[in-house]
Scaffold this motif. Structure first.
Motif, PDB file in Angstrom:
ATOM      1  N   MET A   1       9.608   1.068  10.485  1.00 53.55           N
ATOM      2  CA  MET A   1      11.006   0.980  10.049  1.00 53.55           C
ATOM      3  C   MET A   1      11.063   0.268   8.708  1.00 53.55           C
ATOM      4  O   MET A   1      11.734  -0.754   8.557  1.00 53.55           O
ATOM      5  N   PRO A   2      10.363   0.806   7.694  1.00 49.73           N
ATOM      6  CA  PRO A   2      10.227   0.057   6.433  1.00 49.73           C
ATOM      7  C   PRO A   2      11.565  -0.191   5.742  1.00 49.73           C
ATOM      8  O   PRO A   2      11.783  -1.272   5.196  1.00 49.73           O
ATOM      9  N   ARG A   3      12.449   0.790   5.753  1.00 50.10           N
ATOM     10  CA  ARG A   3      13.724   0.618   5.027  1.00 50.10           C
ATOM     11  C   ARG A   3      14.711  -0.183   5.851  1.00 50.10           C
ATOM     12  O   ARG A   3      15.421  -1.022   5.332  1.00 50.10           O
ATOM     13  N   LEU A   4      14.728   0.098   7.158  1.00 48.50           N
ATOM     14  CA  LEU A   4      15.676  -0.611   8.026  1.00 48.50           C
ATOM     15  C   LEU A   4      15.331  -2.098   8.099  1.00 48.50           C
ATOM     16  O   LEU A   4      16.207  -2.954   8.016  1.00 48.50           O
ATOM     17  N   SER A   5      14.044  -2.384   8.236  1.00 51.26           N
ATOM     18  CA  SER A   5      13.666  -3.783   8.473  1.00 51.26           C
ATOM     19  C   SER A   5      13.884  -4.660   7.246  1.00 51.26           C
ATOM     20  O   SER A   5      13.882  -5.879   7.355  1.00 51.26           O
ATOM     21  N   THR A   6      14.085  -4.033   6.077  1.00 52.69           N
ATOM     22  CA  THR A   6      14.334  -4.832   4.879  1.00 52.69           C
ATOM     23  C   THR A   6      15.774  -4.683   4.379  1.00 52.69           C
ATOM     24  O   THR A   6      16.128  -5.206   3.330  1.00 52.69           O
ATOM     25  N   HIS A   7      16.593  -3.951   5.137  1.00 47.35           N
ATOM     26  CA  HIS A   7      17.969  -3.691   4.702  1.00 47.35           C
ATOM     27  C   HIS A   7      18.879  -4.883   4.996  1.00 47.35           C
ATOM     28  O   HIS A   7      18.766  -5.504   6.051  1.00 47.35           O
ATOM     29  N   ASP A   8      19.791  -5.149   4.055  1.00 46.60           N
ATOM     30  CA  ASP A   8      20.732  -6.267   4.227  1.00 46.60           C
ATOM     31  C   ASP A   8      21.629  -6.100   5.449  1.00 46.60           C
ATOM     32  O   ASP A   8      22.077  -7.090   6.027  1.00 46.60           O
ATOM     33  N   SER A   9      21.908  -4.864   5.797  1.00 44.67           N
ATOM     34  CA  SER A   9      22.836  -4.604   6.910  1.00 44.67           C
ATOM     35  C   SER A   9      22.108  -4.414   8.230  1.00 44.67           C
ATOM     36  O   SER A   9      22.709  -3.931   9.194  1.00 44.67           O
ATOM     37  N   ALA A  10      20.808  -4.729   8.247  1.00 49.32           N
ATOM     38  CA  ALA A  10      20.042  -4.549   9.488  1.00 49.32           C
ATOM     39  C   ALA A  10      19.298  -5.832   9.838  1.00 49.32           C
ATOM     40  O   ALA A  10      19.034  -6.684   8.971  1.00 49.32           O
ATOM     41  N   PHE A  11      18.990  -5.936  11.106  1.00 48.84           N
ATOM     42  CA  PHE A  11      18.211  -7.071  11.591  1.00 48.84           C
ATOM     43  C   PHE A  11      17.227  -6.523  12.620  1.00 48.84           C
ATOM     44  O   PHE A  11      17.628  -5.979  13.643  1.00 48.84           O
ATOM     45  N   VAL A  12      15.939  -6.580  12.296  1.00 48.65           N
ATOM     46  CA  VAL A  12      14.933  -6.022  13.198  1.00 48.65           C
ATOM     47  C   VAL A  12      14.150  -7.162  13.832  1.00 48.65           C
ATOM     48  O   VAL A  12      13.497  -7.941  13.142  1.00 48.65           O
ATOM     49  N   ARG A  13      14.258  -7.260  15.133  1.00 48.44           N
ATOM     50  CA  ARG A  13      13.592  -8.355  15.857  1.00 48.44           C
ATOM     51  C   ARG A  13      12.587  -7.761  16.828  1.00 48.44           C
ATOM     52  O   ARG A  13      12.967  -7.086  17.782  1.00 48.44           O
ATOM     53  N   PRO A  14      11.304  -7.982  16.610  1.00 47.34           N
ATOM     54  CA  PRO A  14      10.297  -7.444  17.530  1.00 47.34           C
ATOM     55  C   PRO A  14      10.373  -8.157  18.878  1.00 47.34           C
ATOM     56  O   PRO A  14      11.063  -9.172  19.012  1.00 47.34           O
ATOM     57  N   SER A  15       9.644  -7.601  19.824  1.00 46.60           N
ATOM     58  CA  SER A  15       9.759  -8.114  21.184  1.00 46.60           C
ATOM     59  C   SER A  15       9.228  -9.534  21.317  1.00 46.60           C
ATOM     60  O   SER A  15       8.292  -9.940  20.648  1.00 46.60           O
ATOM     61  N   ALA A  16       9.849 -10.269  22.216  1.00 48.06           N
ATOM     62  CA  ALA A  16       9.335 -11.571  22.603  1.00 48.06           C
ATOM     63  C   ALA A  16       8.161 -11.315  23.525  1.00 48.06           C
ATOM     64  O   ALA A  16       8.326 -10.796  24.616  1.00 48.06           O
ATOM     65  N   ALA A  17       6.977 -11.636  23.049  1.00 43.22           N
ATOM     66  CA  ALA A  17       5.785 -11.245  23.797  1.00 43.22           C
ATOM     67  C   ALA A  17       5.362 -12.309  24.791  1.00 43.22           C
ATOM     68  O   ALA A  17       5.855 -13.441  24.772  1.00 43.22           O
ATOM     69  N   GLY A  18       4.461 -11.926  25.647  1.00 44.45           N
ATOM     70  CA  GLY A  18       3.818 -12.895  26.513  1.00 44.45           C
ATOM     71  C   GLY A  18       4.697 -13.422  27.626  1.00 44.45           C
ATOM     72  O   GLY A  18       4.488 -14.511  28.134  1.00 44.45           O
ATOM     73  N   GLN A  19       5.738 -12.653  27.985  1.00 48.07           N
ATOM     74  CA  GLN A  19       6.595 -13.092  29.073  1.00 48.07           C
ATOM     75  C   GLN A  19       6.688 -11.988  30.114  1.00 48.07           C
ATOM     76  O   GLN A  19       6.348 -10.856  29.856  1.00 48.07           O
ATOM     77  N   THR A  20       7.179 -12.347  31.275  1.00 45.38           N
ATOM     78  CA  THR A  20       7.376 -11.324  32.301  1.00 45.38           C
ATOM     79  C   THR A  20       8.560 -10.455  31.897  1.00 45.38           C
ATOM     80  O   THR A  20       9.416 -10.874  31.122  1.00 45.38           O
ATOM     81  N   LEU A  21       8.604  -9.246  32.467  1.00 49.55           N
ATOM     82  CA  LEU A  21       9.706  -8.338  32.152  1.00 49.55           C
ATOM     83  C   LEU A  21      11.048  -8.971  32.503  1.00 49.55           C
ATOM     84  O   LEU A  21      12.002  -8.904  31.745  1.00 49.55           O
TER      85      LEU A  21
END
Ligand SMILES: Nc1nc2c(ncn2[C@@H]2O[C@H](COP(=O)(O)OP(=O)(O)OP(=O)(O)O)[C@@H](O)[C@H]2O)c(=O)[nH]1
Ligand SMILES: [Mg+2]
Length: 321
Positions: A100-120
């Protein structure tokens, strides 16, 4: 400025910090996140969209194209991921951001990857709060991506207003591999990669999925799941997907199902929290440790029924409190 004003004012740093608190396992952090959530407005007119599909079906690429189309219409888009399988230092963060190269750097977007290492269960509970935080920060459309294996679709279905299942552009045998229970969760099915050599196959897949859906009894909620073929590469049918989602929202708002779904999700969360707290008090009850060891050894050896052991533990907990 205080964190609340900064968050509402759209400070990314404040949002990141609030999310870190919400995702923390430290009780004082969680309380701080809850207090923050209680003090910020819950904006109306937000839409939470779940997107699922098997690895490689094209979820991230679709979200990049779809998110940019939404931004072009004036929306602000947050992308969250629920992926309990991703290891702490795994490639999910890098993978998502490069897909998501354009979205993840866009002012109107916020890309947050998963919180890892936890139970579902843990990830899902915290993601519910993260959704509310990004909404408070002014993101009106929240996309929640999850990988289509195991139980994560069900967890994400419990967090969103509308659930989209992305399907590969191949029908026939592939169709049988799609679990019926997951198709039943979907409000919208999108056949991906409908471009180039795959256009014809995608068209056949749409027909196959449509006829398969007729075999599944309608949910009784007044919405017939829609099947579309789209391409993130050419942009084909990306606006059709958005129009379908808007039609779904309009219908759900008018019928009251939209509010009812959110209310039901909040109530389900209450029970998740109760369960988590009760489990925690069992595990942490002073003096219960040796009784627990003793009872679980008896259960393992087949000398004691698990239900009888559980009753003893709850009894001991009551006496201790
Ligand atoms: N031709 C074509 N290829 C696509 C399209 N969308 C995605 N792809 C390709 O499919 C592959 C997988 O895409 P991703 O978007 O990473 O898929 P994903 O579902 O997010 O994968 P995971 O996050 O690993 O589960 C990549 O090589 C993409 O370039 C499309 O619309 N058309
Ligand atoms: Mg992906």
């Amino acid at each position: 400025m205080d964190p609340r004003a900064e968050l509402i004012g759209g400070s990314r740093r404040a949002l990141e910090q609030a999310i870190t608190l919400a995702e923390s396992t430290r009780p004082d952090h969680r309380l701080a996140a809850e207090a923050l959530l209680a003090s910020v407005p819950a904006p109306a007119n937000t839409l939470r969209i779940g997107l699922s599909g098997v690895p490689g079906v094209g979820k991230s690429t679709f979200i990049e194209a779809f998110g940019l189309a939404l931004i072009a219409e004036g929306h602000r888009v947050a992308v969250l991921a629920v992926d309990p399988s991703s290891p702490v230092t795994g490639g999910a963060i890098l993978g998502d951001k490069t897909r998501m190269p354009r979205l993840s750097t866009h002012d109107s977007a916020f890309v947050r990857p998963s919180a890892a290492g936890q139970t579902l269960g843990g990830v899902a509970r915290r993601t519910a709060d993260v959704i509310r935080l990004v909404e408070a920060a002014g993101f009106d459309i929240v996309l929640v991506e999850t990988v289509g294996v195991g139980q994560s679709e069900t967890a994400v279905h419990g967090l969103v207003d509308v659930f989209c299942l992305l399907l590969p552009p191949a029908g026939g045998d592939e169709l049988q591999g799609i679990k019926k229970g997951i198709v039943e969760l979907a409000d919208l099915l999108v056949v991906t990669k409908a471009d180039g050599d795959m256009v014809a196959a995608a068209g056949r897949a749409v027909a196959d999925y449509r006829s398969a859906l007729h075999l599944i009894a309608p949910s009784g909620l007044g919405w017939q799941p829609t099947v579309l073929a789209a391409s993130a590469l050419t942009g084909a049918a990306i606006t059709d997907v958005w129009q379908t989602l808007q039609a779904f929202r309009a219908q759900a708002l008018a019928s009251g199902r939209f509010a009812e779904r959110r209310a039901g999700q909040a109530e389900a969360r209450l029970w998740q929290e109760i369960t988590a707290h009760v489990l925690e008090s069992v595990r942490e009850a002073p003096g219960l440790g040796s009784a627990l060891d003793h009872l679980s050894a008896a259960v393992r050896a087949g000398k004691l029924h698990p239900a009888a052991a559980a009753r003893e533990i709850v009894q001991a907990l009551r006496q201790g409190s």
